[in-house]
Design a protein around this motif. Structure first.
Motif, mmCIF file in Angstrom:
data_model
loop_
_atom_site.group_PDB
_atom_site.id
_atom_site.type_symbol
_atom_site.label_atom_id
_atom_site.label_comp_id
_atom_site.label_asym_id
_atom_site.label_seq_id
_atom_site.Cartn_x
_atom_site.Cartn_y
_atom_site.Cartn_z
ATOM 1 N N LEU A 6 -11.402 -37.387 22.920
ATOM 2 C CA LEU A 6 -12.437 -38.136 23.612
ATOM 3 C C LEU A 6 -11.949 -38.538 24.993
ATOM 4 N N GLY A 7 -12.728 -38.195 25.999
ATOM 5 C CA GLY A 7 -12.426 -38.638 27.348
ATOM 6 C C GLY A 7 -13.091 -39.969 27.620
ATOM 7 N N THR A 8 -13.129 -40.331 28.864
ATOM 8 C CA THR A 8 -13.712 -41.629 29.232
ATOM 9 C C THR A 8 -15.206 -41.542 29.484
ATOM 10 N N GLY A 9 -15.755 -40.322 29.591
ATOM 11 C CA GLY A 9 -17.178 -40.175 29.859
ATOM 12 C C GLY A 9 -18.029 -40.459 28.632
ATOM 13 N N ASP A 10 -19.255 -40.874 28.857
ATOM 14 C CA ASP A 10 -20.211 -41.152 27.792
ATOM 15 C C ASP A 10 -20.655 -39.827 27.168
ATOM 16 N N LEU A 11 -20.428 -39.657 25.852
ATOM 17 C CA LEU A 11 -20.750 -38.401 25.178
ATOM 18 C C LEU A 11 -22.239 -38.076 25.235
ATOM 19 N N THR A 12 -23.079 -39.097 25.282
ATOM 20 C CA THR A 12 -24.520 -38.826 25.334
ATOM 21 C C THR A 12 -24.933 -38.208 26.659
ATOM 22 N N HIS A 13 -24.070 -38.322 27.672
ATOM 23 C CA HIS A 13 -24.363 -37.721 28.972
ATOM 24 C C HIS A 13 -23.521 -36.471 29.236
ATOM 25 N N VAL A 28 -19.206 -35.890 11.031
ATOM 26 C CA VAL A 28 -18.187 -36.356 11.976
ATOM 27 C C VAL A 28 -18.822 -36.746 13.304
ATOM 28 N N LEU A 29 -19.697 -35.902 13.820
ATOM 29 C CA LEU A 29 -20.318 -36.166 15.122
ATOM 30 C C LEU A 29 -21.176 -37.426 15.090
ATOM 31 N N GLU A 30 -21.905 -37.642 14.007
ATOM 32 C CA GLU A 30 -22.730 -38.853 13.910
ATOM 33 C C GLU A 30 -21.864 -40.106 13.922
ATOM 34 N N ARG A 31 -20.697 -40.027 13.293
ATOM 35 C CA ARG A 31 -19.809 -41.193 13.269
ATOM 36 C C ARG A 31 -19.144 -41.395 14.628
ATOM 37 N N VAL A 32 -18.896 -40.325 15.341
ATOM 38 C CA VAL A 32 -18.288 -40.441 16.663
ATOM 39 C C VAL A 32 -19.246 -41.114 17.638
ATOM 40 N N VAL A 33 -20.511 -40.706 17.595
ATOM 41 C CA VAL A 33 -21.498 -41.241 18.543
ATOM 42 C C VAL A 33 -22.033 -42.593 18.084
ATOM 43 N N GLY A 34 -22.311 -42.716 16.788
ATOM 44 C CA GLY A 34 -22.707 -44.023 16.260
ATOM 45 C C GLY A 34 -24.174 -44.224 15.994
ATOM 46 N N THR A 35 -25.055 -43.467 16.660
ATOM 47 C CA THR A 35 -26.486 -43.623 16.433
ATOM 48 C C THR A 35 -27.143 -42.249 16.351
#
Length: 377
Positions: free
Chosen positions: A69-76, A293-300
């Motif tokens: 995970l980098g510092t950027g927002d994954l949703t963007h 896994v991806l749902e838990r990483v993003v959270g929503t």
């Protein structure tokens, strides 16, 4: 450059040798990730993820998802993903496998995946897999077992007894391929004169793990594999020959790419089991592991959907290079050549996911590092 290529190839061949089964492949990758500072997450635990950060999770010991995970927002920014599979066609030992015939001990096997059976004859075969056992305290544990030596062979019938073998030969998977482990010599006879496979496994388990104090084998998932080591071959060392290149080659390349990605990159590697039999298991690519896994990483749910639509995955597998004796099996304009660059697989019936947009992106990536690209239909 030559030194780097030689080192890379040697590392690949070491990885192949250390990974005779999907369980061993995931274990080998996990050790490399641990060494690189990735944190091992467990699905039953509460995850506390930070960015930047490096993590991985396994399921069934045969599938793995590793991500940075980098510092950027994954949703963007989305994720840059590579997918591969850990399994290869093989001969799996049946649950009650013992066959006692003419003073030989053989094991019954089940064909796993799209196996080309002829090459399994007259090979030095070993055994590896996962066993579940009970120790002296009555506790249940799991362990990876690898005999790591030639313990069996499937001998061909002598040409003198099968004069038509080179003209026509059908292989009966139940009758013709049970490997021979040895003779039931006097030193092997126990009780009724028959040695069980569980007894053999128990001896190997205690040999590999002297402190495990195993007293009984409860269950196992064991497979035969070709014990011959992978090698660089060809007059000028043009080729790598070895078992399980489909698809441990892609697992290895994906792992190296993730390890080399550096800090601040949103990247993910997923290596699934059971691709060779349709991927429809709990740990297969059609199963829920990656999405979970991806749902838990993003959270929503909203964030998950945003991230997916800003992400890209490259599914990495092997392509069939032209066989010079069977060149007519390929479309003349789409016959991949070995050592001539990666291959984009295209299928109008959607057996491959490549489309004009993703194909263009992949070609662009390759052009940026001066790597040629081929096409396969």
């Amino acid at each position: 450059m030559t030194i780097q290529v030689d080192l890379f190839n040697q590392s690949l061949m070491t990885f192949l040798s250390q990974s005779p089964t999907p369980f061993h492949a995931v274990s080998t990758m996990s050790k490399a990730l641990d060494k690189a500072g990735f944190i091992h997450l467990r699905e039953e635990d509460n995850w506390q993820l930070t960015a930047p950060g490096k993590y991985y999770v396994t399921r069934n010991g045969s599938s793995i998802v590793a991500f940075s995970l980098g510092t950027g927002d994954l949703t963007h920014s989305g994720l840059r993903m590579v997918g591969a599979h850990t399994d290869s066609p093989c001969l799996k030992v049946k649950p009650t496998p013992e066959i006692y015939k003419n003073n030989y001990l053989q094991l019954g096997v089940e064909v796993y995946g799209g196996v080309l059976l002829n090459p399994w004859f007259d090979r030095d075969l070993s055994l590896a897999g996962r066993v579940t056992y009970e120790n002296e305290a009555g506790d249940i544990h799991h362990a990876l077992v690898d005999f790591a030596k030639a313990v069996a062979v499937i001998p061909s019938l002598a040409i003198h007894l099968d004069r038509e073998a080179n003209k026509k030969r059908a292989i009966n998977a139940q009758k013709d391929i049970p490997p021979i482990l040895g003779q039931m010599a006097s030193g092997d006879i126990t009780g009724d004169g028959k040695k069980s496979f569980s007894d053999i496994l128990l001896g190997q388990l205690n040999k590999q793990y002297p402190d495990c104090k195993a007293r009984a084998i409860l269950s196992f998932e064991m497979s035969f594999y070709d014990y011959q080591a992978p090698a660089v071959v060809g007059l000028n060392g043009e080729f790598i020959a070895g078992a399980r290149l489909d698809n441990l080659l892609s697992c290895f390349i994906g792992l190296q790419a993730l390890l080399d990605a550096g800090e601040g990159v949103n990247a993910l590697l997923v290596c699934n089991d059971h691709e060779e039999v349709g991927s429809a298991s709990a740990v297969g690519a059609q199963g829920p592991m990656l999405r979970s896994v991806l749902e838990r990483v993003v959270g929503t749910v909203e964030g998950y959907n945003q991230m997916v639509h800003r992400s890209m995955m490259i599914s990495v597998d092997n392509a069939h290079g032209i066989h010079p004796n069977y060149a007519d099996k390929h479309d003349a304009n789409h016959g991949p050549l070995l050592n001539a660059g990666p291959v984009i697989k295209i299928n109008s019936n959607q057996r491959y996911a490549s489309n004009s947009e993703t194909t263009a992106l992949f070609k662009k990536f390759c052009s940026q590092v001066d790597v040629p690209v081929q096409a396969f239909v």
